[in-house]
Design an enzyme around this catalytic site. Structure first.
Site, mmCIF file in Angstrom:
data_model
loop_
_atom_site.group_PDB
_atom_site.id
_atom_site.type_symbol
_atom_site.label_atom_id
_atom_site.label_comp_id
_atom_site.label_asym_id
_atom_site.label_seq_id
_atom_site.Cartn_x
_atom_site.Cartn_y
_atom_site.Cartn_z
ATOM 1 N N TYR A 96 -64.997 -61.326 -57.236
ATOM 2 C CA TYR A 96 -65.913 -61.356 -58.265
ATOM 3 C C TYR A 96 -67.036 -60.256 -58.052
ATOM 4 O O TYR A 96 -67.382 -59.547 -59.248
ATOM 5 C CB TYR A 96 -66.675 -62.727 -58.228
ATOM 6 C CG TYR A 96 -67.991 -62.950 -59.090
ATOM 7 C CD1 TYR A 96 -67.405 -63.198 -60.599
ATOM 8 C CD2 TYR A 96 -69.194 -62.741 -59.078
ATOM 9 C CE1 TYR A 96 -68.442 -63.434 -61.534
ATOM 10 C CE2 TYR A 96 -70.197 -62.995 -59.970
ATOM 11 C CZ TYR A 96 -69.745 -63.297 -61.192
ATOM 12 O OH TYR A 96 -70.739 -63.761 -62.141
ATOM 13 N N SER A 111 -74.393 -59.977 -59.124
ATOM 14 C CA SER A 111 -73.377 -59.743 -57.972
ATOM 15 C C SER A 111 -72.665 -58.437 -58.194
ATOM 16 O O SER A 111 -72.218 -57.945 -57.462
ATOM 17 C CB SER A 111 -72.574 -60.834 -58.131
ATOM 18 O OG SER A 111 -73.166 -62.198 -57.959
ATOM 19 N N ASN A 138 -68.363 -61.894 -73.110
ATOM 20 C CA ASN A 138 -68.842 -62.953 -72.136
ATOM 21 C C ASN A 138 -67.913 -63.625 -71.284
ATOM 22 O O ASN A 138 -68.237 -64.796 -70.937
ATOM 23 C CB ASN A 138 -69.915 -63.796 -73.092
ATOM 24 C CG ASN A 138 -70.690 -64.397 -72.188
ATOM 25 O OD1 ASN A 138 -71.090 -64.146 -71.235
ATOM 26 N ND2 ASN A 138 -71.162 -65.807 -72.892
ATOM 27 N N LYS A 169 -67.447 -57.310 -61.295
ATOM 28 C CA LYS A 169 -68.626 -57.202 -62.039
ATOM 29 C C LYS A 169 -69.055 -55.858 -61.670
ATOM 30 O O LYS A 169 -69.802 -55.297 -62.440
ATOM 31 C CB LYS A 169 -69.641 -58.130 -61.607
ATOM 32 C CG LYS A 169 -69.248 -59.913 -61.976
ATOM 33 C CD LYS A 169 -69.145 -59.650 -63.563
ATOM 34 C CE LYS A 169 -68.786 -60.888 -64.088
ATOM 35 N NZ LYS A 169 -68.824 -61.023 -65.583
ATOM 36 N N SER A 175 -73.319 -59.527 -63.842
ATOM 37 C CA SER A 175 -74.132 -60.438 -63.046
ATOM 38 C C SER A 175 -74.775 -59.557 -62.113
ATOM 39 O O SER A 175 -74.308 -58.371 -61.955
ATOM 40 C CB SER A 175 -72.836 -61.164 -62.455
ATOM 41 O OG SER A 175 -73.233 -61.814 -61.441
#
Length: 172
Positions: free
Chosen positions: A91, A80, A27, A95, A78
């Site tokens: 990012y 994303s 996480n 992800k 995510s």
């Protein structure tokens, strides 16, 4: 969260102290706002180190313990990583890599009794800054019904509709 030897030692320590390891939840994550053009190499590498390398190292260290007990890995991704957002190149890419790493570990180790899954939460109100007026205009258009935005912000085929346009995940 991305130091291989520290992660490996932590996993071994937990397994030794409790006599087993049943679940690994990956996480840790970080992100940086910026397009490809506006993200420096140091920031890019940092995001990948935390969001991908840390998951890889922890999963690799945990697998022998999880295999013994039929344990599981849960990766926190995510939305994303499933479809991207404007102005978050590093990012989004990290992800997205996590999605495929999750799939690879599940395929490679599921037959050994290790379950591997990911959850992909979304933020109802993105905290990331929108970098330009063009992006804001496209975001506003994406908040309208889908039929009105298909060709407003993207000229290529959409992976969601098969037609031109990028459909957003929020409000669609």
């Amino acid at each position: 969260m991305s130091d291989e030897s520290s992660i490996t030692a932590l996993i071994a320590s937990v397994a030794e102290e409790y006599g087993r390891l049943d679940v690994l939840v990956n996480n840790a994550g970080t992100g940086v706002a910026g397009t490809v053009e506006h993200t420096d190499t140091r920031a890019w590498r940092h995001v990948f180190a935390v969001d991908v390398d840390g998951v890889f190292f922890a999963s690799r260290a945990a697998l022998p313990h999880l295999r013994r007990v039929g344990g599981c890995i849960v990766n926190v991704g995510s939305v994303s990583g499933l479809g991207a957002d404007w102005g978050l190149a590093a990012y989004n890419a990290a992800k997205g890599a996590l999605v495929n790493l999750t799939n690879a570990v599940a395929l490679d180790h599921g037959h050994e009794g290790v379950r591997v899954n990911a959850v992909h939460p979304a933020s109802p109100a993105p905290r990331w800054p929108r970098p330009s007026s063009t992006t804001r205009t496209c975001t506003q258009r994406l908040q309208r019904p889908t039929t009105h935005v298909l060709n407003d912000c993207h000229s290529g085929p959409s992976r969601f509709s098969g037609e031109g346009g990028r459909e957003g995940r929020r409000g669609v």
